[in-house]
Design a protein around this motif. Structure first.
Motif, PDB file in Angstrom:
ATOM      1  N   ASN A  54      47.206  39.725  53.752  1.00  0.00           N
ATOM      2  CA  ASN A  54      46.066  39.682  52.830  1.00  0.00           C
ATOM      3  C   ASN A  54      46.205  40.657  51.664  1.00  0.00           C
ATOM      4  N   ALA A  55      47.334  41.353  51.598  1.00  0.00           N
ATOM      5  CA  ALA A  55      47.568  42.335  50.539  1.00  0.00           C
ATOM      6  C   ALA A  55      47.790  41.634  49.197  1.00  0.00           C
ATOM      7  N   LEU A  56      47.213  42.197  48.154  1.00  0.00           N
ATOM      8  CA  LEU A  56      47.351  41.653  46.800  1.00  0.00           C
ATOM      9  C   LEU A  56      48.036  42.669  45.895  1.00  0.00           C
ATOM     10  N   GLU A  57      48.816  42.160  44.981  1.00  0.00           N
ATOM     11  CA  GLU A  57      49.426  42.978  43.947  1.00  0.00           C
ATOM     12  C   GLU A  57      48.629  42.795  42.651  1.00  0.00           C
ATOM     13  N   ARG A  58      48.859  43.700  41.720  1.00  0.00           N
ATOM     14  CA  ARG A  58      48.186  43.601  40.414  1.00  0.00           C
ATOM     15  C   ARG A  58      48.447  42.237  39.779  1.00  0.00           C
ATOM     16  N   GLU A  59      49.670  41.719  39.914  1.00  0.00           N
ATOM     17  CA  GLU A  59      50.034  40.437  39.310  1.00  0.00           C
ATOM     18  C   GLU A  59      49.213  39.289  39.879  1.00  0.00           C
ATOM     19  N   ASP A  60      48.835  39.373  41.158  1.00  0.00           N
ATOM     20  CA  ASP A  60      47.979  38.345  41.759  1.00  0.00           C
ATOM     21  C   ASP A  60      46.635  38.294  41.044  1.00  0.00           C
ATOM     22  N   ILE A  61      46.097  39.469  40.753  1.00  0.00           N
ATOM     23  CA  ILE A  61      44.783  39.566  40.104  1.00  0.00           C
ATOM     24  C   ILE A  61      44.886  39.183  38.632  1.00  0.00           C
ATOM     25  N   LEU A  62      45.931  39.658  37.961  1.00  0.00           N
ATOM     26  CA  LEU A  62      46.120  39.354  36.541  1.00  0.00           C
ATOM     27  C   LEU A  62      46.349  37.866  36.286  1.00  0.00           C
ATOM     28  N   ASN A  63      47.158  37.252  37.153  1.00  0.00           N
ATOM     29  CA  ASN A  63      47.590  35.871  36.910  1.00  0.00           C
ATOM     30  C   ASN A  63      46.854  34.828  37.737  1.00  0.00           C
ATOM     31  N   THR A  65      46.888  34.121  40.878  1.00  0.00           N
ATOM     32  CA  THR A  65      47.866  33.388  41.675  1.00  0.00           C
ATOM     33  C   THR A  65      47.194  32.671  42.847  1.00  0.00           C
ATOM     34  N   LYS A  66      47.931  31.776  43.461  1.00  0.00           N
ATOM     35  CA  LYS A  66      47.428  31.049  44.631  1.00  0.00           C
ATOM     36  C   LYS A  66      47.071  32.042  45.741  1.00  0.00           C
ATOM     37  N   HIS A  67      47.890  33.087  45.893  1.00  0.00           N
ATOM     38  CA  HIS A  67      47.644  34.072  46.948  1.00  0.00           C
ATOM     39  C   HIS A  67      46.305  34.787  46.762  1.00  0.00           C
ATOM     40  N   LEU A  68      45.877  34.958  45.509  1.00  0.00           N
ATOM     41  CA  LEU A  68      44.578  35.582  45.248  1.00  0.00           C
ATOM     42  C   LEU A  68      43.463  34.791  45.928  1.00  0.00           C
ATOM     43  N   TYR A  69      43.597  33.472  45.976  1.00  0.00           N
ATOM     44  CA  TYR A  69      42.558  32.625  46.552  1.00  0.00           C
ATOM     45  C   TYR A  69      42.757  32.362  48.042  1.00  0.00           C
ATOM     46  N   VAL A 148      47.914  48.954  46.609  1.00  0.00           N
ATOM     47  CA  VAL A 148      47.774  47.629  47.204  1.00  0.00           C
ATOM     48  C   VAL A 148      46.287  47.296  47.203  1.00  0.00           C
ATOM     49  N   TYR A 149      45.953  46.046  46.886  1.00  0.00           N
ATOM     50  CA  TYR A 149      44.555  45.644  46.783  1.00  0.00           C
ATOM     51  C   TYR A 149      44.181  44.627  47.862  1.00  0.00           C
ATOM     52  N   TYR A 150      42.885  44.639  48.215  1.00  0.00           N
ATOM     53  CA  TYR A 150      42.346  43.680  49.183  1.00  0.00           C
ATOM     54  C   TYR A 150      40.990  43.190  48.699  1.00  0.00           C
ATOM     55  N   LYS A 151      40.749  41.892  48.884  1.00  0.00           N
ATOM     56  CA  LYS A 151      39.436  41.333  48.569  1.00  0.00           C
ATOM     57  C   LYS A 151      38.437  41.813  49.618  1.00  0.00           C
ATOM     58  N   LEU A 152      37.197  41.955  49.192  1.00  0.00           N
ATOM     59  CA  LEU A 152      36.143  42.460  50.074  1.00  0.00           C
ATOM     60  C   LEU A 152      35.183  41.345  50.485  1.00  0.00           C
ATOM     61  N   LYS A 153      34.809  41.343  51.740  1.00  0.00           N
ATOM     62  CA  LYS A 153      33.854  40.358  52.245  1.00  0.00           C
ATOM     63  C   LYS A 153      32.438  40.890  52.009  1.00  0.00           C
ATOM     64  N   ALA A 154      32.037  40.897  50.755  1.00  0.00           N
ATOM     65  CA  ALA A 154      30.713  41.401  50.375  1.00  0.00           C
ATOM     66  C   ALA A 154      30.283  40.728  49.078  1.00  0.00           C
ATOM     67  N   LYS A 155      29.085  40.177  49.070  1.00  0.00           N
ATOM     68  CA  LYS A 155      28.571  39.527  47.849  1.00  0.00           C
ATOM     69  C   LYS A 155      28.468  40.522  46.708  1.00  0.00           C
ATOM     70  N   SER A 156      28.101  41.756  47.031  1.00  0.00           N
ATOM     71  CA  SER A 156      27.923  42.772  45.989  1.00  0.00           C
ATOM     72  C   SER A 156      29.238  43.267  45.409  1.00  0.00           C
ATOM     73  N   ALA A 157      30.382  42.797  45.939  1.00  0.00           N
ATOM     74  CA  ALA A 157      31.678  43.166  45.362  1.00  0.00           C
ATOM     75  C   ALA A 157      31.948  42.382  44.082  1.00  0.00           C
ATOM     76  N   SER A 158      31.091  41.405  43.799  1.00  0.00           N
ATOM     77  CA  SER A 158      31.180  40.634  42.560  1.00  0.00           C
ATOM     78  C   SER A 158      29.859  40.783  41.819  1.00  0.00           C
ATOM     79  N   GLN A 159      29.916  41.175  40.562  1.00  0.00           N
ATOM     80  CA  GLN A 159      28.681  41.394  39.813  1.00  0.00           C
ATOM     81  C   GLN A 159      28.823  40.932  38.371  1.00  0.00           C
TER      82      GLN A 159
END
Length: 195
Positions: A54-63, A65-69, A148-159
């Protein structure tokens, strides 16, 4: 009432950008963009070994990527045993930090308090602790090294970030130009100060 809202009302500032709701009877506001928070973990942390899928790189977030989703969102929990960087009360990121932790029922035992998100970012990169980092800093921070980045299971992580001003306030030419340039840079929004 938040400090920025109060400053808008009394005329101490002309505009503000904030993740908040603004009373349409008092303020003119428009959404600029959506900001997402990620858990940033030092590269040397053992946490990354057990969560590699579940680890994300900066490139996943920037681009986008499929892995981001496809990467699963994680929950913050006491068993993580990672020192945590806490935003100082009064900092512009404090409320978001508090909302996310409250929603996830997470109360880090070991934490370091900072007032600037950039300080938190550098301390994560220095392998001192983990932190909640907004994607705006990841995307536009112009840093060469990233944790290393990880998505958070929290609605408030998106604003939703909005730009706001006091309703019926005189719009100077400089304010109008700033709004126009900001909208073009973000590539989003249809600001109309005549509403």
């Amino acid at each position: 009432v938040s400090q920025l809202k109060q400053m808008l009302l009394v005329g101490d500032i002309d505009l503000c950008i904030e993740a908040d709701d603004f009373d349409p009877a008092l303020y003119h506001s428009e959404e600029l963009f959506e900001e997402n928070y990620y858990l940033a973990v030092p590269r040397e942390s053992e946490f990354n070994k057990t969560n590699a899928e579940n680890a994300l790189e900066r490139e996943d977030i920037l681009n986008d990527t499929k892995h981001l989703y496809t990467a699963e969102e994680i929950r913050l929990k006491a068993s993580m045993e990672i020192p945590f960087i806490h935003m100082k009360t009064g900092s512009c990121f404090f409320n978001t930090f508090e909302k996310i932790c409250k929603e996830m029922r997470y109360h880090p035992e070991e934490n370091i308090e900072v007032s600037q998100i950039e300080t938190a970012f550098h301390w994560v990169n220095g392998d001192l602790a983990c932190a909640l980092i907004p994607d705006t800093l990841i995307r536009y921070g112009n840093f060469t090294k990233h944790p290393v980045y990880y998505k958070l299971k929290a609605k408030s992580a998106s604003q939703h970030m909005v730009i706001a001003m006091k309703k019926n306030r005189y719009i100077t030419h400089a304010m109008q130009e700033y709004i126009t340039v900001l909208r073009e840079l973000i590539g989003y929004g249809t600001w109309s100060v005549t509403d």
